[in-house]
Design a protein around this motif. Sequence first.
Motif, mmCIF file in Angstrom:
data_model
loop_
_atom_site.group_PDB
_atom_site.id
_atom_site.type_symbol
_atom_site.label_atom_id
_atom_site.label_comp_id
_atom_site.label_asym_id
_atom_site.label_seq_id
_atom_site.Cartn_x
_atom_site.Cartn_y
_atom_site.Cartn_z
ATOM 1 N N SER A 13 -42.153 98.377 61.541
ATOM 2 C CA SER A 13 -43.013 97.969 62.649
ATOM 3 C C SER A 13 -42.319 98.231 63.987
ATOM 4 O O SER A 13 -41.095 98.318 64.084
ATOM 5 N N ASP A 14 -43.125 98.327 65.044
ATOM 6 C CA ASP A 14 -42.587 98.532 66.385
ATOM 7 C C ASP A 14 -41.709 97.375 66.845
ATOM 8 O O ASP A 14 -40.915 97.530 67.787
ATOM 9 N N ARG A 56 -37.813 98.301 66.979
ATOM 10 C CA ARG A 56 -37.261 99.517 67.592
ATOM 11 C C ARG A 56 -36.081 99.252 68.504
ATOM 12 O O ARG A 56 -35.235 100.115 68.702
#
Length: 348
Positions: free
Chosen positions: A294-295, A298
């Motif tokens: 998932s973002d 990051r």
Amino acid sequence: LPEPRRASKIAAHADVIRYAGEHDMAKMEFGITFKSDMDVFREVAIAKQAEADGFDYLWSFDSHVLWQECFPRFALWAWETRRMRIGTLVTNPVVRDVTVAASLFATLQNISKGRMDMGIGRGDSSRRRLGKGPTTMAHLEEFVTQFRALTAGGHLDYEGVDTYFTWATQPAPPVWVAGYGPIALRSAGRHADGIVLQFADPHLIQWCLGFVKEGAKEAGRDFSKIKVMAAAPVWIDDDLAKAREYVRWFPALVGNHIVDLLKKYPKEQLPPELVTYVEDRPGYNYLHHAEVGSDNSRFVPDDIVDRYCVVGGVKEQIRRIEELRDLGVTQFNLYLMNGEEEKQVEIY
């Protein structure tokens, strides 16, 4: 195991068995954790696999809005297993009234013949998804005291009413408190049967246990009687770049708790390894909580992934676990949330 399957399994993992046989893991217990988004019958199959392979604990996240309710699943787990202990990792004192939570656990104690444990914290995903924040440690401590009384068949003055369960026939479940900050950790030292530390970083675990020891000393307790869990995802692969991408979500999850700590404590009072990586965090979407790729993750650098999680080949996995054991960790808990749960349980 049936002899043909046993022989096949030993041949497939002979290198693991040879290496592990040289090392004493007898002092540690091992657990697995689901996040409640899996088909329950697959969970049962993995639980039975883990029990046959010697795992000791079976845990579930408790986030009733994000994923399936954990307590009906616990009943099935308890019915289908014989030895493993079962519990929440973690519930909180706000989502359910203490009489409801105590009734759930006392019922499951009867079904499981006394194999339930309660992991508890101040409240994260199940609260935040509803737009609410965590509760206080004072509330958590009061909840634990009331919970222990009710689940053991004792009496509680509940808002002026004498409240008790005539059918609670098992002892109160052990209580594990999850925490990161000095206040929560000292509280765990004063009150908890076990402490939940959500990372595998030896430096941070040592820092946390210092506060647990202080709390135990304040309460006149023997710290050695308090169980210590290190909970983290693993990925068993010599390709570190690949391994990191399967577990990078985890330090992002931990980052939510660290952001809370920074609201209460000056940055200088917390270890740099705990706080530095969240300073430029862009945010967090709970709809993708504990989700591989998932973002949310990051912003997490590789060195934090390597410290907080356990990645690498078999020898590196064993080295890391031995390191944790030598610090006083009594249970290593694998977060199984990456699609290859059966394989990782088998190798472990």
